[in-house]
Scaffold this motif. Structure first.
Motif, PDB file in Angstrom:
ATOM      1  N   PHE A   1       0.829  -1.201   0.000  1.00 54.61           N
ATOM      2  CA  PHE A   1       0.000   0.000   0.000  1.00 54.61           C
ATOM      3  C   PHE A   1       0.868   1.257   0.000  1.00 54.61           C
ATOM      4  O   PHE A   1       0.541   2.254  -0.642  1.00 54.61           O
ATOM      5  CB  PHE A   1      -0.908   0.018   1.222  1.00 54.61           C
ATOM      6  N   ASP A   2       1.958   1.212   0.738  1.00 53.76           N
ATOM      7  CA  ASP A   2       2.830   2.382   0.861  1.00 53.76           C
ATOM      8  C   ASP A   2       3.455   2.787  -0.471  1.00 53.76           C
ATOM      9  O   ASP A   2       3.893   3.926  -0.636  1.00 53.76           O
ATOM     10  CB  ASP A   2       3.938   2.113   1.890  1.00 53.76           C
ATOM     11  N   LYS A   3       3.510   1.852  -1.419  1.00 56.28           N
ATOM     12  CA  LYS A   3       4.099   2.155  -2.726  1.00 56.28           C
ATOM     13  C   LYS A   3       3.112   2.851  -3.661  1.00 56.28           C
ATOM     14  O   LYS A   3       3.467   3.251  -4.765  1.00 56.28           O
ATOM     15  CB  LYS A   3       4.604   0.858  -3.370  1.00 56.28           C
ATOM     16  N   GLY A   4       1.863   2.972  -3.205  1.00 62.03           N
ATOM     17  CA  GLY A   4       0.858   3.656  -4.011  1.00 62.03           C
ATOM     18  C   GLY A   4      -0.308   2.758  -4.367  1.00 62.03           C
ATOM     19  O   GLY A   4      -0.122   1.562  -4.616  1.00 62.03           O
ATOM     20  N   LEU A   5      -1.500   3.347  -4.367  1.00 65.47           N
ATOM     21  CA  LEU A   5      -2.716   2.596  -4.652  1.00 65.47           C
ATOM     22  C   LEU A   5      -3.397   3.167  -5.891  1.00 65.47           C
ATOM     23  O   LEU A   5      -3.786   4.334  -5.907  1.00 65.47           O
ATOM     24  CB  LEU A   5      -3.672   2.675  -3.456  1.00 65.47           C
ATOM     25  N   PRO A   6      -3.566   2.366  -6.927  1.00 67.76           N
ATOM     26  CA  PRO A   6      -4.243   2.855  -8.129  1.00 67.76           C
ATOM     27  C   PRO A   6      -5.756   2.885  -7.955  1.00 67.76           C
ATOM     28  O   PRO A   6      -6.334   2.073  -7.219  1.00 67.76           O
ATOM     29  CB  PRO A   6      -3.832   1.836  -9.200  1.00 67.76           C
ATOM     30  N   TRP A   7      -6.390   3.816  -8.650  1.00 65.42           N
ATOM     31  CA  TRP A   7      -7.848   3.933  -8.641  1.00 65.42           C
ATOM     32  C   TRP A   7      -8.475   2.918  -9.591  1.00 65.42           C
ATOM     33  O   TRP A   7      -7.887   2.549 -10.600  1.00 65.42           O
ATOM     34  CB  TRP A   7      -8.275   5.323  -9.095  1.00 65.42           C
ATOM     35  N   ARG A   8      -9.695   2.511  -9.281  1.00 65.92           N
ATOM     36  CA  ARG A   8     -10.512   1.811 -10.259  1.00 65.92           C
ATOM     37  C   ARG A   8     -11.013   2.836 -11.270  1.00 65.92           C
ATOM     38  O   ARG A   8     -11.179   4.020 -10.953  1.00 65.92           O
ATOM     39  CB  ARG A   8     -11.702   1.118  -9.583  1.00 65.92           C
ATOM     40  N   PRO A   9     -11.263   2.429 -12.519  1.00 65.74           N
ATOM     41  CA  PRO A   9     -11.698   3.377 -13.542  1.00 65.74           C
ATOM     42  C   PRO A   9     -12.950   4.164 -13.130  1.00 65.74           C
ATOM     43  O   PRO A   9     -13.960   3.573 -12.733  1.00 65.74           O
ATOM     44  CB  PRO A   9     -11.997   2.480 -14.747  1.00 65.74           C
TER      45      PRO A   9
END
Length: 234
Positions: A85-93
């Motif tokens: 999670f700390d590396k970044g979380l992408p959004w769902r479209p």
């Protein structure tokens, strides 16, 4: 009432594309116990509260209750996921825009997730915690999804009945929880198919969501209106 009085959002797989991270973590947990995470086993754990997911891995690995280290495995899994999670979380479209749309319309929003508080707080840095009037996490209710407890609590936190709210979900377990609580539910399937059923309408994606769509998803599944299980196909 012409539409929902609040919108209750699931997180993993609905707003954030975090299920692939959980896929890695669960596969590693299975290997930790000497088995390979099969597609069927992984699908059975999607959207589950952590204790339920662990139980399914233990059952698949045939680990007797006396030999299960639940506290140790939970800590190991949470640390593993937190590092990802700390590396970044992408959004769902479409999810970021959908949240902003609903907030701009003045509808209170509650985040309702089986993820525990310590990981949810990390995810809220991406989601923007100020968008939500409350959050309900998996370790803050007696029973997580697929039980109705998280959605019952979410509705109570905004002073509403569940049927006055629209839930937005992606998983079979989450959808079961929302509809068992009595929430009309907009389903955006992601990693696993969700069966048709009472109080459920379906949409392919959050991309292009409008307030009219939000109202339609609630009205169409509210008791006394259109038949359940309709597919919006947008």
């Amino acid at each position: 009432m012409s539409g929902p009085a609040a919108v209750l959002w699931d997180m993993d797989g609905t707003l954030l594309d975090s299920e692939p991270l959980w896929d890695v973590a669960m596969a590693d947990l299975a290997l930790r116990h000497g088995i390979t995470m099969s597609p069927a086993l992984r699908e059975s754990t999607l959207g589950n509260a952590l204790p339920d997911a662990l139980s399914k891995v233990y059952a698949a690995a045939r680990i007797p209750a006396a030999e299960q280290d639940r506290a140790g495995d939970e800590r190991w899994l949470l640390d593993h996921v937190a590092a990802m999670f700390d590396k970044g979380l992408p959004w769902r479209p479409g999810a970021d825009a959908a949240l902003e749309l609903v907030r701009s319309a003045g509808l209170p929003m509650v985040l309702v997730t089986n993820t525990v508080r310590e990981l949810t707080d990390v995810a809220l840095e991406t989601l923007d915690a100020t968008r939500f009037v409350a959050t309900v996490c998996g370790d803050e209710v007696a029973l997580g999804k697929p039980h109705p407890d998280p959605y019952l609590r979410a509705a109570s936190l905004v002073g509403l009945r569940p049927d006055q709210c629209l839930a937005v979900e992606d998983s079979p377990a989450g959808t079961a929880a929302a509809t068992a609580a009595g929430c009309p539910t907009l389903v955006i399937p992601s990693a696993a198919p969700v069966p048709q059923g009472s109080l459920r309408s379906f949409r392919r994606s959050l991309v292009g969501l409008t307030i009219a769509d939000v109202v339609d998803a609630w009205t169409g599944q509210h008791p006394g209106h259109l038949p359940a299980g309709r597919d919006m196909q947008r």
